[in-house]
Design a protein around this motif. Structure first.
Motif, PDB file in Angstrom:
ATOM      1  N   ARG A 150       0.843  -1.194   0.000  1.00  0.00           N
ATOM      2  CA  ARG A 150       0.000   0.000   0.000  1.00  0.00           C
ATOM      3  C   ARG A 150       0.881   1.248   0.000  1.00  0.00           C
ATOM      4  O   ARG A 150       1.829   1.340   0.786  1.00  0.00           O
ATOM      5  N   VAL A 152       0.459   5.111   0.751  1.00  0.00           N
ATOM      6  CA  VAL A 152      -0.453   6.069   1.369  1.00  0.00           C
ATOM      7  C   VAL A 152      -0.031   7.475   0.953  1.00  0.00           C
ATOM      8  O   VAL A 152       1.088   7.912   1.235  1.00  0.00           O
ATOM      9  N   ASP A 156      -5.083  13.294  -2.849  1.00  0.00           N
ATOM     10  CA  ASP A 156      -5.399  12.615  -4.098  1.00  0.00           C
ATOM     11  C   ASP A 156      -4.467  13.045  -5.220  1.00  0.00           C
ATOM     12  O   ASP A 156      -4.053  12.221  -6.048  1.00  0.00           O
ATOM     13  N   TYR A 173      -2.747   2.449  -4.164  1.00  0.00           N
ATOM     14  CA  TYR A 173      -2.830   3.756  -3.517  1.00  0.00           C
ATOM     15  C   TYR A 173      -4.073   3.928  -2.664  1.00  0.00           C
ATOM     16  O   TYR A 173      -5.153   3.437  -2.994  1.00  0.00           O
ATOM     17  N   THR A 174      -3.883   4.643  -1.577  1.00  0.00           N
ATOM     18  CA  THR A 174      -4.991   5.127  -0.764  1.00  0.00           C
ATOM     19  C   THR A 174      -4.606   6.494  -0.222  1.00  0.00           C
ATOM     20  O   THR A 174      -3.436   6.755   0.048  1.00  0.00           O
ATOM     21  N   GLU A 362      -8.261   5.575   9.619  1.00  0.00           N
ATOM     22  CA  GLU A 362      -8.031   5.133   8.242  1.00  0.00           C
ATOM     23  C   GLU A 362      -6.759   4.303   8.128  1.00  0.00           C
ATOM     24  O   GLU A 362      -6.712   3.311   7.383  1.00  0.00           O
ATOM     25  N   VAL A 366      -6.064   0.337   6.915  1.00  0.00           N
ATOM     26  CA  VAL A 366      -5.041  -0.138   5.981  1.00  0.00           C
ATOM     27  C   VAL A 366      -4.330  -1.359   6.556  1.00  0.00           C
ATOM     28  O   VAL A 366      -4.147  -2.386   5.883  1.00  0.00           O
TER      29      VAL A 366
END
Length: 373
Positions: A150, A152, A156, A173-174, A362, A366
């Protein structure tokens, strides 16, 4: 997993008192009941930060070979870190910042760590950096992304920029915005010991290349006959040169260096406008802190800043290096208290999405998704 709580290793290049460090520390503190954390850091560190973590029961580990943009020590750093990770048997490695992100992910791959997370705190590719260095870092980021579960991003737009550069795949992606203790800023009493008169422009951050301090001084130099002052809060390698530049420009009665302060909520409560003319950023915590304090913001339109500052709503956005535009926008705000109040109220309405509680929740999500795999 090797124990009752999953073991998570965080690695950051420098453990100083910047925004990336603050986000990392907020994460390990906020999730300490759920995970067993160890925080690793490179050659540069603040002993007070280390002592505080140890006092809170969070293990730390020093890696002196991890250095800021030092290619000579990179390979030895990867090998020594891989040996450490293999011995300690962590469930997740979570890296932060450019150097630790590259070294840590290569080392995690060598050590066979089950899950790897990397947080992009700021875009390392910028116009004020050497083109060869930018290309080298880009190549390393592309390769390191192959060993990352992941990625992070703090905004955006950062994820979009990384994907456009060929770093990783969309499903990696997050976005998790940098979280701030909003109440600490909303309820702060103003600091009474700041130099200069109000209205007060304030810039908070490490005195280092890339933050745009020279652009700020150029802008202030061009502003004729304005009432108020500028406080530059922070410490770092540029302190002496900035002090000399302020004196040489004849700004000593209006622009002040305060050095490092640990009472940023009170600093912002005693100020009227936050200025951040950076050349590279992620999603700066200090902008969120300023919004929580009811201040309008003048900042550059880079990285995640436009996701924090809506131009002409809760502040103004200017191009990097544009001292004239910066001066014009600062002049508008110092000269109009009603405009400052309106923009500050808009920021207060907008800031809730950047709470530390949201960020921690959040990131916990993850971790849990990875551990379920």
């Amino acid at each position: 997993m090797t124990g009752e709580r999953p073991r998570v290793f965080h690695l950051i290049t420098r453990l100083l008192k910047g925004g990336a460090e603050a986000k990392t520390l907020a994460t390990v503190r906020g999730l300490d009941d759920e995970y067993e954390f160890t925080l690793g850091y490179g050659a540069e560190y603040d002993q007070e930060q280390v002592d505080l973590l140890e006092h809170e029961g969070i293990a730390t580990q020093h890696f002196p070979l991890i250095r800021h943009y030092n290619p000579v020590t990179t390979v030895p750093a990867v090998l020594s870190l891989a040996w450490y990770l293999r011995r300690e048997d962590f469930d997740i490695v979570h890296t932060h910042s450019t150097e630790a992100g590259i070294i840590g992910r290569f080392a995690a791959a060598l050590a066979g760590v089950p899950h790897v997370v990397h947080t992009v705190h700021g875009v390392p590719f910028a116009d004020d950096r050497n083109d060869v260095l930018n290309r080298f870092v880009l190549a390393c980021e592309r390769q390191a992304a192959r060993y990352t579960d992941r990625i992070v991003a703090n905004a955006d737009v950062i994820a979009e920029e990384y994907l456009e550069l060929g770093i990783g795949q969309p499903e990696q992606y997050t976005t998790v915005y940098s979280g701030v203790d909003l109440d600490a800023f909303a309820d702060a009493e103003p600091a009474m010991d700041l130099p200069g008169e109000r209205p007060r422009l304030v810039m908070v951050g490490r005195l280092a290349d890339g933050k745009g301090h020279g652009v700020l001084l150029d802008a202030v130099t061009s502003m004729d006959d304005w009432e108020g002052s500028v406080c530059i809060v922070g410490d770092g390698p540029l302190y002496d040169s900035l002090e000399a530049s302020i004196e040489a420009r004849g700004l000593s009665e209006q622009v002040f260096l305060t050095g490092f302060r640990d009472d940023v909520p009170r600093i912002l409560a005693a100020s009227d406008v936050l200025v951040l003319p950076s050349f590279r950023e992620g999603t700066p915590r200090v902008i969120t802190e300023a919004m929580a304090s009811g201040l309008p913001v003048v900042a550059t339109d880079i990285a995640g800043i436009p996701e924090q500052v809506e131009d002409e709503e809760n502040g103004y956005l200017v191009s990097t290096g544009d001292a004239a535009a910066l001066a014009a926008r600062m002049g508008e705000l110092v000269g109009d208290s009603e405009l400052r109040e309106r923009m500050g109220e808009c920021g207060l309405e907008y800031v809730e999405r950047f709470s530390v509680e949201s960020m921690v929740e959040e990131l916990d999500g993850v971790y849990r998704k990875l551990l379920e795999q």
